[in-house]
Design an enzyme around this catalytic site. Structure first.
Site, PDB file in Angstrom:
ATOM      1  N   ASP A  84       0.848  -1.197   0.000  1.00  0.00           N
ATOM      2  CA  ASP A  84       0.000   0.000   0.000  1.00  0.00           C
ATOM      3  C   ASP A  84       0.886   1.251   0.000  1.00  0.00           C
ATOM      4  O   ASP A  84       1.815   1.350   0.813  1.00  0.00           O
ATOM      5  CB  ASP A  84      -0.869  -0.048   1.270  1.00  0.00           C
ATOM      6  CG  ASP A  84      -1.934   1.026   1.307  1.00  0.00           C
ATOM      7  OD1 ASP A  84      -2.390   1.456   0.231  1.00  0.00           O
ATOM      8  OD2 ASP A  84      -2.322   1.422   2.427  1.00  0.00           O
ATOM      9  N   GLY A 208      -8.972   5.760   1.826  1.00  0.00           N
ATOM     10  CA  GLY A 208      -9.650   6.479   2.902  1.00  0.00           C
ATOM     11  C   GLY A 208     -11.071   5.997   3.127  1.00  0.00           C
ATOM     12  O   GLY A 208     -11.979   6.795   3.340  1.00  0.00           O
ATOM     13  N   THR A 232      -8.169   2.628   9.105  1.00  0.00           N
ATOM     14  CA  THR A 232      -8.460   3.274  10.393  1.00  0.00           C
ATOM     15  C   THR A 232      -9.635   2.618  11.128  1.00  0.00           C
ATOM     16  O   THR A 232      -9.598   2.459  12.343  1.00  0.00           O
ATOM     17  CB  THR A 232      -8.742   4.774  10.169  1.00  0.00           C
ATOM     18  OG1 THR A 232      -7.615   5.343   9.489  1.00  0.00           O
ATOM     19  CG2 THR A 232      -8.942   5.509  11.474  1.00  0.00           C
TER      20      THR A 232
HETATM   21  P1  13P Z   1      -8.420   4.728   6.124  1.00  0.00           P
HETATM   22  O1  13P Z   1      -7.327   4.596   7.117  1.00  0.00           O
HETATM   23  O2  13P Z   1      -9.014   6.078   6.113  1.00  0.00           O
HETATM   24  O3  13P Z   1      -9.439   3.648   6.278  1.00  0.00           O
HETATM   25  O4  13P Z   1      -7.746   4.569   4.677  1.00  0.00           O
HETATM   26  C1  13P Z   1      -7.060   3.392   4.367  1.00  0.00           C
HETATM   27  C2  13P Z   1      -6.314   3.523   3.090  1.00  0.00           C
HETATM   28  O5  13P Z   1      -6.697   4.227   2.194  1.00  0.00           O
HETATM   29  C3  13P Z   1      -5.099   2.718   2.929  1.00  0.00           C
HETATM   30  O6  13P Z   1      -4.434   3.013   1.759  1.00  0.00           O
END
Ligand code: 13P
Length: 287
Positions: A84, A208, A232
């Site tokens: 990622d 996100g 998150t």
């Molecule tokens: P969040 O942490 O907002 O869920 O986003 C995760 C993300 O986009 C990882 O690349």
């Protein structure tokens, strides 16, 4: 066996649903996500940030752990192991270590440099049958020290990067990593629509995924988003369940101090979060 994310994302785009990418941080998270994907008969992508890669003792360790789990847990749904927000060097290391998918985040480079580095990685990943995600237009918020302003991608730049032959494209549409501020204006569907029209069949990625209202998630999927990243929300669920367990004093009772017991409520909370997301994204039963 780990698979490239290509086929699962093409199917998702055609079927108007999205595959979840859930970030992993340790053995418990990985096991929870894999078991939930199997229970839901859903394809899944395990995301590893470079920071999480270091924490888990490097990419080779992660490949060994995930491959071992696929076998021991009898996981038969398609699973991609994906870097990622990788740097160019990080992507090379993951390709070498046996990841089945990588993201090269060149969004902070001038577009010409993003194109040059992405082109190189298209070649390398293509030779090995590994899927490649590219990014245009920084995703807002902070992730592992990478800070983006949440800008909207230029649809023409998206087309330039898509035409290089990447597997999937993350386009900034006002999305932010972490919690959304109260005054967040929402996703820019105007940008998403314009990007979608430019890139045609290319699966689009929404980063996100935490805290985006369900109706906006569904609309984004209807406009071509086929991969949604969540990190998150799993962290919050894990922390909250662990906090409750400790506050209840259970870790001090009987065999509650057993680390396996201490981590169990958080692990169950991750399973519930992942299941809820798979249902929202529409990937249940699509393996
Ligand atoms: P969040 O942490 O907002 O869920 O986003 C995760 C993300 O986009 C990882 O690349």
């Amino acid at each position: 066996m780990l698979v490239s994310a290509k086929e699962m994302l093409i199917k998702a785009k055609e079927g108007h649903y999205a595959v979840g990418q859930f970030n992993i941080n340790n053995l418990e998270w990985t096991k929870a996500i894999l078991l939930t994907a199997q229970e839901c008969n859903s394809p899944v992508i395990l995301g590893v940030s470079e920071g999480a890669g270091k924490y888990m003792c490097g990419y080779n360790t992660i490949v060994g752990m995930v491959n071992g789990m696929l076998e021991t847990l009898g996981i038969t749904v398609p699973v991609a192991l994906h870097l990622d927000h990788g740097s160019y060097e990080g992507a090379l290391k993951c390709i070498e270590a046996g990841f089945s998918s990588v993201m090269f985040d060149g969004s902070h480079y001038p577009i010409a440099e993003n194109i040059a580095k992405t082109t190189e990685l298209v070649k390398l990943t293509g030779e090995k049958g590994i899927s490649l995600e590219a990014e245009v237009g920084a995703i807002g918020g902070e992730e592992d020290g990478v800070i983006g302003a949440g800008e909207c991608a230029d649809p023409n730049e998206c087309k330039m990067i898509a035409d290089l032959g990447v597997t999937m494209l993350a386009a900034g549409i006002g999305n932010i990593h972490g919690k959304y501020p109260a005054n967040w204006p929402g996703l820019s569907f105007e940008t998403l629509q314009a990007v979608s029209e430019k890139v045609g069949k290319m699966p689009l990625v929404l980063h996100g995924g935490t805290g985006i209202p369900a109706d906006q998630i569904k609309k984004a999927i209807s406009l071509g988003v086929s991969k949604i990243n969540v990190n998150t929300e799993c962290q919050l669920a894990f922390a909250e369940a662990t906090r409750k367990y400790i506050e209840a004093g259970k870790d001090l009772e009987g065999k509650g101090f057993d680390p396996r017991k201490l981590l169990a409520p958080g692990t169950e909370a991750i399973k519930a979060t992942v299941k809820e997301k798979m249902e929202l994204f529409g990937s249940v039963g699509m393996a």
